[in-house]
Design an enzyme around this catalytic site. Structure first.
Site, PDB file in Angstrom:
ATOM      1  N   LYS A 115       1.038  -1.268  -0.099  1.00 24.12           N
ATOM      2  CA  LYS A 115       0.037  -0.095   0.113  1.00 24.12           C
ATOM      3  C   LYS A 115       0.974   1.094   0.123  1.00 24.12           C
ATOM      4  O   LYS A 115       0.502   2.189  -0.550  1.00 24.12           O
ATOM      5  CB  LYS A 115      -0.810  -0.105   0.998  1.00 24.12           C
ATOM      6  CG  LYS A 115      -2.123  -1.095   0.878  1.00 24.12           C
ATOM      7  CD  LYS A 115      -2.805  -1.465   2.095  1.00 24.12           C
ATOM      8  CE  LYS A 115      -3.808  -2.537   2.075  1.00 24.12           C
ATOM      9  NZ  LYS A 115      -4.561  -3.164   2.997  1.00 24.12           N
ATOM     10  N   GLN A 134      -4.918  -1.718   9.167  1.00 25.15           N
ATOM     11  CA  GLN A 134      -4.851  -3.328   8.760  1.00 25.15           C
ATOM     12  C   GLN A 134      -5.268  -4.104   9.548  1.00 25.15           C
ATOM     13  O   GLN A 134      -5.039  -4.239  10.706  1.00 25.15           O
ATOM     14  CB  GLN A 134      -3.378  -3.309   8.426  1.00 25.15           C
ATOM     15  CG  GLN A 134      -3.003  -4.755   7.766  1.00 25.15           C
ATOM     16  CD  GLN A 134      -3.481  -4.660   6.349  1.00 25.15           C
ATOM     17  OE1 GLN A 134      -3.408  -3.674   5.446  1.00 25.15           O
ATOM     18  NE2 GLN A 134      -4.150  -5.789   5.883  1.00 25.15           N
ATOM     19  N   ASP A 180     -11.526   2.176   3.202  1.00 22.41           N
ATOM     20  CA  ASP A 180     -11.807   0.762   3.218  1.00 22.41           C
ATOM     21  C   ASP A 180     -13.320   0.494   3.024  1.00 22.41           C
ATOM     22  O   ASP A 180     -13.848  -0.502   2.618  1.00 22.41           O
ATOM     23  CB  ASP A 180     -11.558  -0.021   4.666  1.00 22.41           C
ATOM     24  CG  ASP A 180      -9.991  -0.695   4.157  1.00 22.41           C
ATOM     25  OD1 ASP A 180      -9.636  -1.081   3.031  1.00 22.41           O
ATOM     26  OD2 ASP A 180      -9.387  -0.968   5.141  1.00 22.41           O
TER      27      ASP A 180
END
Ligand code: NAP
Length: 284
Positions: free
Chosen positions: A52, A96, A119
């Site tokens: 990322k 994460q 997300d």
């Protein structure tokens, strides 16, 4: 014989578009930043976070990494999220997953400001997706939709089967296909006649988490087979949920693992972060 849907190439297209728009914003003095938070030492999570950060550099975003020790408390993590919520340099916040067991993932997801929730896991964003009025889409299902669109695979009126009903892949995947006028069946571990249902799918999406779960008898001749699975084999190799070699002849289209849905997920994360910056700056 299947045509391979090249996730690397399609994700490169998406990132190139994001970079072009990010460069235009930069020229107007607007910089874009993504905060990536990782707790503990999960090696797979470490790889995802590194990828990322690499993607941020490719598209010209700033990335801010917060690598916290395993013993970080929930309150400490929530305090960091709160700080990032108020940080003007941060357009997107990504925590994460999975988090260590002593931290309630939902509490953390719920703490992220919905307009920085790149997300798209926050209940507010999930609700927006449900009603079809959204700014952010969850990266993996959005990546699959982008792959289908760029490959010219029609969804309208098609029979689509999604294996898996997780909040991050299966459920939103089904919803996005539904928004594109597919007739969608969601399968899970209690589904009866799974093989029969799958073998009728024009588009079959596997998000099960079991290596080589999808076998040729589950694939309709000419179907598009999309493999979301990322399973680590004993030899250390990455393997999808689809028995790729066995299904290759029968499928019309197929995504490889690696090099399929995985790179798309990261590209869509970049797109969501750009969207967040555009919303903040009132740019259409
Ligand atoms: P998950 O939360 O474990 O969900 C797995 C789903 O598969 C569940 O809904 C489960 O049903 C269903 N399932 C399990 N065994 C089954 C069986 N025998 N028959 C039918 N359904 C079955 O996993 P996830 O988070 O959705 O992830 C799925 C896979 O995608 C994993 O390999 C993950 O690593 C991968 N992934 C990849 C990306 C990417 O960027 N490519 C992103 C996210 C996830 P129940 O609900 O009944 O238990």
């Amino acid at each position: 014989m299947a045509k391979i849907i090249d996730g690397k190439a399609i994700s490169a297209n998406v990132k190139a578009q994001v970079k072009e728009e990010a460069d235009k914003l930069k020229a107007q003095g607007i910089s874009i930043g993504l905060a990536v938070v990782i707790v503990g030492n999960n090696p797979a999570s470490r790889v995802y976070v590194n990828n990322k950060k690499k993607a941020c550099a490719e598209v010209g975003f700033e990335s801010f990494e917060y690598a916290l020790p395993e013993e970080t408390t929930q309150d400490e993590l929530l305090a960091l999220v709160e700080k990032l919520n108020g940080d003007d340099k941060v357009n997107g916040i990504l925590v994460q997953l999975p988090l260590p067991k002593h931290i309630d993932e939902n509490a953390v997801i719920n703490a992220i400001r919905p307009d920085k929730d790149v997300d798209a896991f926050h209940p507010a964003n999930v609700g927006h997706i449900m009603i079809g009025d959204f700014s952010f889409l969850p990266c993996t299902p959005a990546g699959v939709m982008e792959m289908l669109a760029q490959t010219g695979i029609e969804t309208d009126g098609k029979n689509c089967v999604v294996i898996g009903r997780s909040n991050i892949v299966g459920k939103p995947m089904a919803m996005l296909l539904l928004h594109k006028n597919a007739t969608v069946t969601i399968c899970h571990s209690h589904t009866k006649n799974l093989k029969e249902i799958c073998s009728k799918a024009d588009i079959l999406v596997a998000a099960v988490g079991k290596a080589k779960f999808v076998t040729p008898d589950m694939v309709k001749e000419g179907a598009a087979v999309i493999d979301v699975g990322m399973n680590r084999l004993e030899n250390g190799k990455l393997c999808g949920d689809v028995d790729y070699d066995a299904c290759f002849e029968k499928a019309g289209y197929i995504t490889p693992v690696p090099g399929g849905v995985g790179p798309m997920t990261i590209a869509m994360l970049m797109k969501n972060t750009l969207t967040s910056a555009k919303i903040k700056n009132n740019i259409k």
